[in-house]
Write a protein that holds these residues in place. Structure first.
Motif, mmCIF file in Angstrom:
data_model
loop_
_atom_site.group_PDB
_atom_site.id
_atom_site.type_symbol
_atom_site.label_atom_id
_atom_site.label_comp_id
_atom_site.label_asym_id
_atom_site.label_seq_id
_atom_site.Cartn_x
_atom_site.Cartn_y
_atom_site.Cartn_z
ATOM 1 N N CYS A 88 0.996 -1.266 -0.100
ATOM 2 C CA CYS A 88 -0.018 0.085 0.064
ATOM 3 C C CYS A 88 0.710 1.086 -0.103
ATOM 4 C CB CYS A 88 -0.893 0.142 1.162
ATOM 5 S SG CYS A 88 -2.071 -1.330 1.160
ATOM 6 N N TRP A 89 2.005 1.209 0.747
ATOM 7 C CA TRP A 89 2.706 2.402 0.798
ATOM 8 C C TRP A 89 3.388 2.703 -0.546
ATOM 9 C CZ3 TRP A 89 2.270 6.256 4.137
ATOM 10 C CH2 TRP A 89 1.544 5.720 5.367
ATOM 11 N N THR A 90 3.931 1.676 -1.101
ATOM 12 C CA THR A 90 4.635 1.731 -2.371
ATOM 13 C C THR A 90 3.416 2.431 -3.192
ATOM 14 O OG1 THR A 90 5.283 -0.545 -1.969
ATOM 15 C CG2 THR A 90 5.860 0.306 -3.965
ATOM 16 N N ASP A 91 2.309 1.890 -3.361
ATOM 17 C CA ASP A 91 1.331 2.491 -4.164
ATOM 18 C C ASP A 91 1.248 4.038 -3.863
ATOM 19 O OD1 ASP A 91 -0.338 2.484 -6.079
ATOM 20 O OD2 ASP A 91 -2.062 1.402 -4.864
ATOM 21 N N LEU A 92 1.323 4.355 -2.597
ATOM 22 C CA LEU A 92 1.219 5.821 -2.329
ATOM 23 C C LEU A 92 2.463 6.647 -2.928
ATOM 24 C CD1 LEU A 92 -0.435 7.958 -0.486
ATOM 25 C CD2 LEU A 92 0.936 7.293 1.404
ATOM 26 N N PHE A 93 3.643 5.877 -2.521
ATOM 27 C CA PHE A 93 4.946 6.588 -3.026
ATOM 28 C C PHE A 93 4.858 6.564 -4.632
ATOM 29 C CE2 PHE A 93 6.802 5.008 1.049
ATOM 30 C CZ PHE A 93 6.567 6.405 1.809
ATOM 31 N N THR A 95 2.203 7.144 -6.381
ATOM 32 C CA THR A 95 1.498 8.378 -6.956
ATOM 33 C C THR A 95 2.285 9.632 -6.616
ATOM 34 O OG1 THR A 95 -0.200 7.097 -5.766
ATOM 35 C CG2 THR A 95 -0.839 9.356 -6.639
ATOM 36 N N PHE A 96 3.333 9.815 -5.461
ATOM 37 C CA PHE A 96 3.905 11.142 -5.220
ATOM 38 C C PHE A 96 4.919 11.355 -6.450
ATOM 39 C CE2 PHE A 96 2.455 10.965 -0.406
ATOM 40 C CZ PHE A 96 2.327 12.294 -0.518
ATOM 41 N N HIS A 97 5.420 10.060 -6.726
ATOM 42 C CA HIS A 97 6.630 10.097 -7.741
ATOM 43 C C HIS A 97 5.833 10.437 -8.854
ATOM 44 C CE1 HIS A 97 9.904 8.938 -10.127
ATOM 45 N NE2 HIS A 97 9.366 8.208 -10.724
ATOM 46 N N GLU A 98 4.674 10.121 -9.478
ATOM 47 C CA GLU A 98 4.104 10.763 -10.501
ATOM 48 C C GLU A 98 3.795 12.187 -10.520
ATOM 49 O OE1 GLU A 98 0.359 8.389 -11.144
ATOM 50 O OE2 GLU A 98 1.593 6.638 -11.912
ATOM 51 N N LEU A 99 3.655 12.667 -9.175
ATOM 52 C CA LEU A 99 3.277 13.970 -8.965
ATOM 53 C C LEU A 99 4.445 14.889 -9.293
ATOM 54 C CD1 LEU A 99 0.960 15.774 -7.836
ATOM 55 C CD2 LEU A 99 1.943 15.529 -5.773
ATOM 56 N N GLN A 100 5.707 14.354 -8.789
ATOM 57 C CA GLN A 100 6.760 15.034 -9.164
ATOM 58 C C GLN A 100 7.372 15.125 -10.771
ATOM 59 O OE1 GLN A 100 9.387 12.620 -6.841
ATOM 60 N NE2 GLN A 100 9.407 14.102 -5.126
ATOM 61 N N GLN A 101 6.666 13.889 -11.519
ATOM 62 C CA GLN A 101 6.845 13.997 -12.956
ATOM 63 C C GLN A 101 6.027 15.030 -13.467
ATOM 64 O OE1 GLN A 101 9.160 11.775 -14.362
ATOM 65 N NE2 GLN A 101 9.611 11.473 -12.423
ATOM 66 N N GLY A 102 5.220 15.635 -12.617
ATOM 67 C CA GLY A 102 4.222 16.497 -13.221
ATOM 68 C C GLY A 102 2.767 15.813 -13.814
ATOM 69 N N TYR A 165 1.253 -1.588 -18.316
ATOM 70 C CA TYR A 165 2.282 -1.953 -17.502
ATOM 71 C C TYR A 165 2.529 -0.610 -16.728
ATOM 72 C CZ TYR A 165 2.756 -6.428 -19.509
ATOM 73 O OH TYR A 165 2.356 -7.970 -19.906
ATOM 74 N N GLN A 166 2.555 -0.459 -15.530
ATOM 75 C CA GLN A 166 2.655 0.496 -14.686
ATOM 76 C C GLN A 166 3.019 -0.007 -13.255
ATOM 77 O OE1 GLN A 166 -0.786 3.113 -14.323
ATOM 78 N NE2 GLN A 166 -0.881 3.952 -16.200
ATOM 79 N N LEU A 167 3.535 0.842 -12.494
ATOM 80 C CA LEU A 167 3.784 0.451 -11.013
ATOM 81 C C LEU A 167 2.412 -0.178 -10.313
ATOM 82 C CD1 LEU A 167 5.790 0.148 -8.692
ATOM 83 C CD2 LEU A 167 5.089 2.544 -8.150
ATOM 84 N N ARG A 168 1.506 0.951 -10.652
ATOM 85 C CA ARG A 168 0.295 0.707 -9.691
ATOM 86 C C ARG A 168 -0.298 -0.768 -10.143
ATOM 87 N NH1 ARG A 168 -1.774 4.984 -10.694
ATOM 88 N NH2 ARG A 168 -1.067 6.103 -9.050
ATOM 89 N N PHE A 169 -0.242 -1.193 -11.303
ATOM 90 C CA PHE A 169 -0.784 -2.268 -11.822
ATOM 91 C C PHE A 169 -0.043 -3.503 -11.132
ATOM 92 C CE2 PHE A 169 -3.195 0.005 -14.086
ATOM 93 C CZ PHE A 169 -4.040 -0.689 -15.418
#
Length: 1489
Positions: A88-93, A95-102, A165-169
């Motif tokens: 779950c935390w990986t999932d959260l991080f 999302t934050f990573h995507e946020l940084q990517q804009g 293929y995404q991290l979230r998947f």
């Protein structure tokens, strides 16, 4: 915001919604929007867990079972939980990573992983917390993982469909596989906690270690079902009772609450604190005014409420069950709604098929959930009921041991046993239904609400019909109740009469009175059957009302709906949904009246139990170590001191308070004033010996340790050693209830030995010598009680009637009317010349001793004059028993062992294993083979009519689709009504015919049994306990009368309704036939397992039930002895053990029903599933009406299937009664009563010559001969005396004349007629006997003298006059119609003997046999009988079996028998000269020098 914008916004929303709807509903590959997946689906399990957690943690802290060691399972669960949290935390991080990517994401992408992560931590915490609290399998977590998996399936599918293929998947795939793993792991069980009691138990109940799934489906019971199927269960196979259900936990719980209640009510009574030292009894020492002040301050003193204590003790547990019930009620209404959707789905042509499949599986799931929840609810209710019963029995038992005598008088033993059996049972039965009290109204309201939505106001018409049916049902119930009471009265009368007949069967045979009594029984039986028939009529009516109710309601509702408004069209949706709702309604409506009546019964029981538990108790503090005592019994005060170590005799007339004095010393009487004190321990011998149903040794030890030497001394002193040699098992012989297989004297001596073994300081002996023979009494006095006896140096108080011992006692107290009139030693009292001297002078001792020598038997120790009203019964009876007991034992040693073997064999054959089909055939034959077929045919017709009506309904609903409604309405309604009424009528006719058939069968079976029992030879009754025969007449006939018919009715009903369901489903979707075979296989498989196990459990339960009650009634009668010896707690423990033993077999019985229920309903749910599935598959070919028809039938089937198995089981249990009755209707019979071609002439025997030729006889096959080759002839008019030692065969000779024993060789002729060739009645009615034991039957005195009413009143009075009874009878207000109670208890023994004499005088035949009563009656009555016989039977042949030789000294000849052969036969004077056996006997009796 302007309107333009608003419209725009709405449009946009609508398009968006349409897009979503197209994406999810109207497509063949549906999917849910991502937002919904992330919010609702992800949060649902989390919300559940956070809500469930706090109450669960609180519960676990309260019920800690000790911790469980870390196991591999636990470690794996924990690791997986941690990994989930990391995912779950990986999932959260991510999302934050995507946020940084804009790449900005909606906030839900942050919130959901956070929430899920926190929840996983909570789950982790729970896994460990449960381990520390000793939870082996967690329901809360199982449901959480299950919900998580369920909610993750949709996202999982859509992720696969999108396949990016995404991290979230990747994290999601991880997440999904982990929760599935957690779900699988949570199905397994942990090891039991450390230090739990499971390790010590030899056969623990697997429930305590069962996992969550196993608990929900009752899988843990399977092992017993398999064991019971392989071979019949025995008591040792049963699991031990769960600790929480056992008496030691349950009873104190209730008693604590009850004490609190009592304390409250006493506080209310004495609200003002009492001054120090003042008595706690109102009116003790406080002045009346004070009491008034005390009471006026409080309102009415509240009675302690037993109900409140029950609720406090068992309410919380019960409420869990109620919560389950609420859930189940709500889920019940899901299926009709799903059915509605299913029908509308079949109407839409273009709808995607996955809808239908979803609906079918939803229906299955809802039904399955309902099954699980319902059975959990039942489990809780039944366990509550079981605990209620245990605790109520325990409370009553404990109370009955400490209740005062005054209170004990208000309720008989029978009533208290009833409190235990009937009233406790009522509570148990009530708990199962109690929830219906709120659930029924709830179900009714919900059903009406949905019906109103469906059909609008027309529903009210249907409801009106239902409401009208309620008073009809109630009226039927009330009437049935009345009939039941009436029938019980007849049944009791019949059993009472049978009991008397069986007890006096020998006398009936001797007098040839069988047919008169047979008619009496049949007359009562006829009345009983008439009432049964009326009940059956009512039953048929109510069955009709109950089956036709749903139909009538549907009919009126639909008819009104269609006719009220032209636009109302009855389509399949409306019709079948309404039908299924009406079917739901049917149950609560029928249950309500039952529940209410059952509550009324329970409230009566509650009051009775409450009153009993509120009785006064004995004061436990009664022993203060002061030396003497002043004691007070009833107003005349008594002052009495007994020095330590002395022997005090208490004498006086009957009823002068001797026993009361002893009771007072034991603290059993209510003290008015004064005090009693006893120093040291007490041993007590009551007047009526109290013997337990245990071995003889246990009766004497009474809880003390066994000490061989001391024990032998006791036996020797109490003269029990000889008796032990006679008993089959020595001192390990099992003694029956109330000491039934010991004579009165033996019982008394066992009671004395018990006291002697107890080595107490003070001995209270209440007339222990009354029931024993004189020489034994002397032995006991010398060896036990007297100055030289074993008790010398102890304080002894002896109540006695025996004058001869008085010179040897230290002090004598003479009591007159409850006060001490004189006290002192024997010599002092004689000198005082008061009441005591008078008493002695009347019975001068010389007389007594002389008399004693003259007769060789001492009847005179219990002097009949003084104690006029003293019941001589017990005395004479037991003395006589002692004498004959030796003979009996001599003859019947093999016989004693026979019944034991016999019993075992019988118990085995009769009731294990499957019931043979032959028994069913026997029953069908009794009903009538043709009638049986007719009944089945009628049931078939009735089902056909029901199917017809529903098929018609489905045709009618199809009219709606073709728009041809209006013209056909009246025709449709008419035919529907006709079919329905035909069904109602057929139901009534079929239940009616069935009832008639059953009653006919009951009549035939009872008649055969009764007829056979009257024709059975005497030897059968000698070897079979009467209880066993009575049991056939009461229990088994009751089953055939009442239980079997209702079982058969239910069985046929459920069988045909299940059958018709299958037919309907197969007819509408033929493919369903494929599924029937596997389902039927599973069904039969489960059913066989269940029936085998449950039948045996029921049997074990009933076998273990009776010891509770018999032990209880034993305790109540012996409570004073138990208290005197201080064995109170031991007995409470024994009772608790017996109750637990019973519940041990009852508990698996309940669970077996739940186990069955879950499995059978699962099959039912599968039927629903397949019916729906096949409807979906074949939707293009089917019309909506047929779909509705088949699915609504399937919804009904579960109930029928379940009941059908139960009924099969009940049928098998009940049909056993037929087998048992048959077994006793086919025992061997004696010779015919009348042989037409051999009838002797009416004046036979005119001379009275009797001849024995080479005659031998034995009691039964395989036993020794009792008489060997007797040859003698007796001329008419001779008087023959028969004498001989015990066991010489004297009585056997008389039995041979009556052919109660058939010859083994040789023959007897009377006046030249061989008696073996004529009918038994012809023979027996021409002989007269005056038997040893006078037997009277309940009925009028006239009936007892002349049951066939052959003689006129004048003749009867003449006989009474000659037998010296006329004075007694003419003083009675009823004269000849004087009612004799059972066994003639309301006449004294002497009077009964005279009644037997009057019978003989009435019959006045040429041959009279007089079996002289051993120690019979007082001498006076004896002389009367002798003189009457001498005058009245002068010219008759008289045979007298003599015990007192002086009665036969003037007879013509005397026959001396020895070991079954003639030793001497001559005139008395000649025999005295010969100086043989007779001379020896005469010398002993003091009749020869």
């Amino acid at each position: 915001m302007c309107s333009k914008h608003k419209t725009q916004l709405y449009k946009e929303l609508a398009t968006r919604f349409r897009k979503v709807a197209n994406q999810t509903l109207h497509t063949d590959s549906p999917d849910l929007p991502e937002c919904f997946q992330l919010s609702v689906l992800s949060w649902l399990p989390c919300v559940y867990l956070w809500f469930a957690c706090p109450p669960y943690i609180f519960y676990l802290q309260r019920n800690n079972k000790g911790y469980i060691m870390m196991s591999i399972l636990n470690r794996v669960k924990t690791v997986f939980g941690l990994v989930l949290w990391i995912v779950c935390w990986t999932d959260l991080f991510g999302t934050f990573h995507e946020l940084q990517q804009g790449d900005t994401k909606p906030p839900i992408y942050f919130v959901t992983p956070l929430v899920v992560g926190m929840t996983m931590l909570l789950a982790l915490f729970l896994i460990q917390f449960e381990r520390l609290s000793g939870v082996q399998s967690s329901g809360i977590l199982f449901i959480f993982w299950f919900l998580s998996v369920l909610c993750a399936i949709v996202p999982f599918r859509s992720k696969i469909l999108q396949a990016k293929y995404q991290l979230r998947f990747t994290t999601f795939y991880f997440y999904f596989s982990l929760i599935v793993a957690e779900l699988i792991l949570s199905c397994f069980n942990e090891k039991p906690p450390l230090f739990s009691n499971i390790d010590t138990d030899p056969n623990p109940c697997p429930q305590s270690t069962a996992g969550f799934l196993s608990t929900m489906t009752f899988w843990w019971f399977t092992s017993m079902a398999i064991k019971g199927y392989k071979n019949p269960l025995e008591a040792k196979d049963l699991w031990s009772l769960n600790k929480r259900d056992s008496s030691e936990v349950v009873v104190p719980k209730l008693l604590r609450e009850w004490e609190v209640e009592q304390a409250k009510s006493t506080q209310a009574l004495y609200s003002k604190p009492l001054p120090e030292g003042e008595s706690n009894h109102v009116g003790g020492e406080s002045s009346p005014e004070e009491v008034e002040v005390l009471l006026s301050k409080t309102k009415d003193p509240k009675k302690p409420s037993f109900l409140r204590s029950l609720i406090k003790a068992f309410g919380p547990y019960f409420l869990i069950g109620s919560a389950f019930k609420l859930l189940q009620d709500l889920i019940t209404f899901v299926n009709p709604q799903l059915l509605k959707l299913l029908i509308s789905f079949t109407k839409q042509k273009g709808a995607p098929t996955w809808w239908g499949y979803t609906l079918a599986f939803l229906m299955f799931f809802a039904a399955f959930l309902q099954t699980l929840i319902l059975h959990q609810h039942f489990q809780y209710c039944f366990v509550t009921g079981m605990r209620l019963r245990t605790s109520i029995i325990g409370a009553i038992y404990r109370k009955s041991l400490i209740i005062t005598n005054a209170a004990k008088r208000t309720s008989t033993v029978g009533e208290i046993v009833n409190l235990m059996s009937v009233d406790a049972q009522r509570f148990m039965d009530l708990t199962t239904f109690l929830n219906m009290l709120w659930s029924a109204p709830l179900q009714i309201i919900l059903a009406l609400y949905f019906l109103w939505q469906n059909l609008g106001p027309s529903v009210l018409a249907g409801v009106a019909v239902m409401i009208l049916l309620i008073p009809l049902n109630a009226a039927i119930a009330v009437k049935t109740r009345v009939y039941q009471v009436e029938q019980m009265q007849y049944k009791d009368a019949r059993i009472k009469l049978m009991n008397e007949i069986l007890n006096g069967i020998k006398v009936l045979k001797l007098y040839a009175w069988e047919s008169s009594f047979k008619d009496k029984v049949l007359e009562i039986r006829q009345k009983e059957l008439n009432v049964l028939r009326k009940t059956a009529y009512l039953g048929a009516l109510s069955t009709m009302a109950w089956t036709s109710a749903p139909f009538l309601v549907a009919l009126t509702t639909f008819a009104v709906y269609v006719t009220v408004d032209k636009n109302n069209i009855l389509d399949a949706e409306k019709a079948f949904v309404s039908l299924s709702l009406f079917n739901i309604l049917r149950f609560p409506l029928n249950m309500l009246p039952q529940v209410i009546s059952s509550i009324i019964q329970a409230s009566v029981s509650l009051k009775r139990i409450q009153d009993f538990l509120s009785h006064d108790e004995l004061d436990p503090e009664r022993n203060h170590p002061k030396l003497g005592w002043a004691c007070f019994i009833s107003p005349p005060s008594i002052n009495l001191m007994v020095p330590q170590g002395s022997l005090l005799a208490v004498v006086g007339h009957v009823g002068c308070g001797k026993s009361s004095l002893v009771s007072a010393l034991l603290g059993e009487m209510e003290k008015m004033e004064g005090d009693i004190s006893i120093r040291g321990s007490v041993a007590y011998v009551p007047q009526q010996a109290w013997i337990q149903n245990a071995t003889l040794r246990d009766n004497i030890l009474f809880g003390k340790a066994y000490n061989e030497q001391k024990y032998r001394c006791c036996l020797e002193a109490c003269a029990l050693t000889q008796d032990l040699e006679v008993l089959p098992g020595g001192d390990l012989t099992e003694i029956g209830e109330k000491g039934i297989n010991l004579s009165g004297g033996q019982r008394q001596r066992v009671s004395l030995a018990r006291a002697l073994y107890h080595e107490a300081d003070v001995y209270l002996l209440d007339d222990p010598l009354s029931a024993v023979d004189a020489h034994v009494a002397k032995h006991i006095f010398d060896h036990v009680i007297g100055p030289e006896g074993a008790l010398q140096g102890k304080t002894r108080i002896l109540v006695t009637h025996g004058i001869s011992f008085l010179p040897q006692v230290d002090n004598i107290v003479v009591m007159v009317e409850g006060r001490v009139s004189e006290m002192g030693s024997y010599q002092e009292l004689l000198k005082q010349n008061g009441a005591f001297a008078e008493f002695l002078r009347n019975y001068s001792l010389e007389d007594i001793i002389e008399e004693d020598e003259a007769t060789g038997r001492t009847t005179c120790y219990y002097i009949t004059g003084v104690f006029e009203s003293y019941p001589t019964m017990s005395v004479s009876r037991s003395v006589r028993k002692r004498l004959c007991s030796e003979r009996k034992h001599a003859e019947s040693d093999p016989e004693k062992k026979l019944p034991k073997v016999d019993k075992l064999i019988q118990a085995e054959t009769a009731e294990t294993g499957r019931v043979k089909s032959k028994v069913f055939w026997e029953y069908a034959k009794a009903v009538g083979p043709l009638l049986s077929l007719v009944i089945c045919f009628l049931y078939g017709c009735q089902s056909a009519a029901a199917i017809g009506a529903n098929v018609w309904l489905s045709q009618w609903t199809n009219d709606a689709a073709q728009n041809v409604t209006q013209e056909n309405v009246s025709m449709r309604v008419g035919v529907y009504a006709a079919l329905g009424f035909a069904q109602g009528l057929l139901v009534m006719v079929s239940s009616f015919t069935l009832a008639m058939g059953n009653i006919g069968a009951a009549r035939k079976l009872h008649y055969a049994l009764l007829d056979n029992k009257f024709h059975t030879p005497q030897s059968f009754f000698d070897t079979t306990p009467i209880g066993r025969v009575i049991n056939r007449f009461s229990k088994d006939i009751y089953v055939i009368d009442e239980a079997l018919p209702s079982t058969v009715l239910m069985f046929l009903g459920t069988f045909f309704s299940s059958l018709s369901t299958m037919i309907v489903i197969v007819a509408s979707t033929p493919i369903f036939a494929v599924v029937i075979a596997p389902l039927a296989f599973i069904y039969i498989f489960v059913q066989r397992f269940y029936v085998a196990t449950s039948r045996q459990l029921k049997r074990l339960e009933s076998v273990s039930r009776s010891p509770i009650y018999s032990h209880f009634s034993e305790t109540v009668t012996g409570s004073s002895v138990i208290r005197a010896y201080g064995r109170h707690n031991a007995f409470v423990l024994m009772s608790d053990m017996k109750v637990d033993e019973n519940q041990k077999s009852y508990y698996p019985g309940i669970v077996s029903n739940r186990w069955l229920g879950v499995r059978i309903e699962f099959i039912g749910n599968c039927i629903v599933l397949f019916a729906a599935l096949f409807a979906v598959i074949g939707k293009d070919k089917l019309n909506p009406g047929l779909v509705g028809l088949s699915v609504s039938y399937a919804l009904l089937v579960t109930m029928s299937l379940n009941w059908m198995v139960r009924m099969t089981s009940d049928l098998e249990s009940n049909i056993v009664a037929v087998e048992r009755v048959k077994e006793y209707s086919e025992t061997k019979t004696e010779a015919p009563w009348e042989v037409e071609d051999k009838k002797p002439s009416s004046d036979w025997p005119s001379q009275g010559n009797v001849e024995f030729r080479d005659y031998s006889v034995r009691y039964r096959e395989g036993l020794e001969l009792v008489l060997k080759n007797l040859t003698l002839s007796v001329k008419g008019g001779e008087k023959i005396g028969i004498v001989g030692r015990t066991g010489a065969g004297k009585s056997s000779m008389t039995l041979c004349l009556f052919r109660l024993l058939e010859a083994a060789g040789g023959e007897i002729t009377i006046d030249g007629v061989k008696i073996s060739e004529i009918g038994l009645h012809d023979l027996r009615s021409k002989l007269t006997i005056i038997p040893q034991e006078p037997v009277l039957f309940s009925g009028s005195l006239r009936m007892n003298l002349d049951p066939f009413e052959k003689y006129s009143d004048g003749e009867v009075w003449k006989a009474l006059e000659l037998s010296h009874l006329n004075k007694f009878v003419s003083n009675q207000p009823a004269k000849l119609e004087l009612e004799c109670s059972e066994g003639g208890e309301n006449l004294s023994v002497g009077q009964r003997q005279l009644v037997c004499l009057a019978r003989a005088l009435l019959r006045k035949t040429r041959i009279l046999i007089l079996d002289e009563a051993t120690a019979a009656i007082d001498l006076e009555t004896d002389d009367l009988i002798q003189s009457t016989i001498r005058t009245q039977f002068e010219d008759c042949t008289v045979f007298t079996i003599a015990h007192r030789l002086n009665t036969i000294m003037d007879y013509t000849r005397v026959l001396v028998l020895d070991k079954g052969q003639i030793a001497e036969f001559d005139t008395p004077t000649n025999l005295l000269f010969q100086r043989g056996i007779f001379y020896g006997m005469a010398k002993d009796a003091g009749l020869a020098q």
